[in-house]
Design a protein around this motif. Sequence first.
Motif, short mmCIF file in Angstrom:
data_model
loop_
_atom_site.label_atom_id
_atom_site.label_comp_id
_atom_site.label_asym_id
_atom_site.label_seq_id
_atom_site.Cartn_x
_atom_site.Cartn_y
_atom_site.Cartn_z
N GLN A 15 0.71 -1.22 -0.11
CA GLN A 15 0.08 -0.04 0.03
C GLN A 15 0.81 1.16 -0.07
OE1 GLN A 15 -2.62 -0.42 3.39
NE2 GLN A 15 -4.44 -1.38 2.12
N GLN A 16 1.93 1.25 0.56
CA GLN A 16 2.83 2.29 0.39
C GLN A 16 3.41 2.69 -0.97
OE1 GLN A 16 6.11 1.58 3.09
NE2 GLN A 16 4.97 1.28 4.63
N GLN A 17 3.26 1.78 -1.92
CA GLN A 17 3.92 1.96 -3.21
C GLN A 17 2.97 1.76 -4.38
OE1 GLN A 17 7.75 -0.03 -3.51
NE2 GLN A 17 8.22 0.57 -1.34
N LEU A 18 2.21 0.84 -4.05
CA LEU A 18 1.46 0.13 -5.36
C LEU A 18 0.07 -0.40 -4.99
CD1 LEU A 18 4.57 -2.45 -6.55
CD2 LEU A 18 3.91 -0.27 -7.56
N ALA A 24 0.67 -7.22 -9.19
CA ALA A 24 0.39 -8.26 -9.93
C ALA A 24 1.04 -8.29 -11.41
CB ALA A 24 -1.04 -8.44 -9.95
N ASP A 25 1.06 -7.05 -11.69
CA ASP A 25 1.78 -6.76 -13.18
C ASP A 25 3.24 -7.22 -13.08
OD1 ASP A 25 -0.62 -6.61 -14.43
OD2 ASP A 25 -0.54 -4.33 -14.57
N LYS A 26 3.73 -6.51 -12.23
CA LYS A 26 5.23 -6.64 -11.92
C LYS A 26 5.55 -7.93 -11.78
CE LYS A 26 6.25 -2.04 -10.31
NZ LYS A 26 7.15 -1.59 -11.18
N LEU A 27 5.04 -9.00 -10.89
CA LEU A 27 5.22 -10.22 -10.55
C LEU A 27 4.70 -11.23 -11.47
CD1 LEU A 27 4.68 -10.31 -6.58
CD2 LEU A 27 6.70 -9.87 -7.87
N HIS A 28 3.90 -10.72 -12.55
CA HIS A 28 3.36 -11.78 -13.35
C HIS A 28 2.35 -12.73 -12.95
CE1 HIS A 28 6.10 -9.91 -16.26
NE2 HIS A 28 7.21 -10.09 -15.42
N VAL A 29 1.49 -12.21 -11.79
CA VAL A 29 0.48 -13.03 -11.22
C VAL A 29 -0.75 -12.29 -11.23
CG1 VAL A 29 2.22 -14.16 -9.67
CG2 VAL A 29 1.03 -12.11 -9.00
N ALA A 53 10.75 -8.33 -1.49
CA ALA A 53 11.94 -7.55 -0.67
C ALA A 53 12.72 -6.72 -1.73
CB ALA A 53 12.60 -8.71 0.00
N ALA A 54 13.07 -7.14 -2.74
CA ALA A 54 13.65 -6.24 -3.60
C ALA A 54 12.86 -5.21 -4.08
CB ALA A 54 14.42 -7.24 -4.99
N LEU A 55 11.53 -5.37 -4.33
CA LEU A 55 10.85 -4.42 -4.89
C LEU A 55 10.68 -3.47 -3.90
CD1 LEU A 55 8.96 -3.78 -7.30
CD2 LEU A 55 7.13 -4.84 -6.38
N TYR A 56 10.35 -3.70 -2.62
CA TYR A 56 10.23 -2.61 -1.60
C TYR A 56 11.35 -2.10 -0.88
CZ TYR A 56 5.34 -4.80 -1.54
OH TYR A 56 4.10 -5.44 -2.19
N ALA A 57 12.53 -2.65 -1.31
CA ALA A 57 13.82 -2.41 -0.89
C ALA A 57 13.97 -2.58 0.44
CB ALA A 57 14.16 -0.76 -1.23
N VAL A 58 13.52 -3.69 1.03
CA VAL A 58 13.79 -4.13 2.32
C VAL A 58 14.24 -5.44 2.51
CG1 VAL A 58 11.85 -2.79 3.25
CG2 VAL A 58 11.40 -4.99 2.52
N PRO A 59 15.04 -5.84 3.52
CA PRO A 59 15.49 -7.12 3.61
C PRO A 59 14.42 -8.31 3.74
CG PRO A 59 16.25 -5.60 5.56
CD PRO A 59 15.23 -5.06 4.70
N VAL A 60 14.53 -9.41 3.42
CA VAL A 60 13.77 -10.48 3.27
C VAL A 60 13.04 -10.69 4.97
CG1 VAL A 60 13.37 -13.04 2.91
CG2 VAL A 60 14.70 -11.78 1.55
N ASP A 61 14.04 -10.62 5.79
CA ASP A 61 13.62 -10.79 7.15
C ASP A 61 12.58 -9.86 7.53
OD1 ASP A 61 15.40 -12.72 7.63
OD2 ASP A 61 16.84 -11.50 8.76
#
Length: 192
Positions: A15-18, A24-29, A53-61
């Motif tokens: 919700q902060q970005q998309l 869904a378009d970015k992840l092809h789902v 995590a890469a898309l939101y620029a946060v660690p996976v954790d």
Amino acid sequence: MASTELGARLKQFRQQQLTQTALADKLHVSRQTISSWETGRNQPDISTITQLAALYAVPVDTLLRADAGTAATTKRIDRYSTSLLLVLLGIFLVERVTQLSTFPGFYWIDFLILLLMGLLVNLGLAPRYPNVWTIRVHWTGLTIFAILSLISGSVNAFNMGFGLMTTCQFGGLVVVIVLVRKYWHYRSTKTR
């Protein structure tokens, strides 16, 4: 970990970005797949979580752990940083008002005061928008402040006078000490 907790975190970051459709378009789902993740009906696989995590620029954790959401940001940018900025801002404001200097010297101190205020605003945004960029802006801003303060104080830029020159040197030195301390703390926790 309950899937509803993961879903809530995924929804919070999305919700902060998309919108759901854009993600869904970015992840092809499908959009319904995103919705099922966020409601806890299904969970994304690990490769999708890595992409998120890469898309939101946060660690996976941050996406996976319940205590790593906004708490991770507030842990990295702790209250100590807010206190430091407030004290430095107070010192620079008092020195700005009480010292005699040239107009360029006053303009320079005003710039440093605005930089400190910008860093305080960034800290205010950190809990609301938890991502890596907020943290990077904070530490990069502190580094720039330290370098500019030390250099301008050391060379007496703009003939600002002894009081403002000393204040710049002191402020820069304090921030350098804090940055070195934070770096060593980061290194010690990273090796554990």
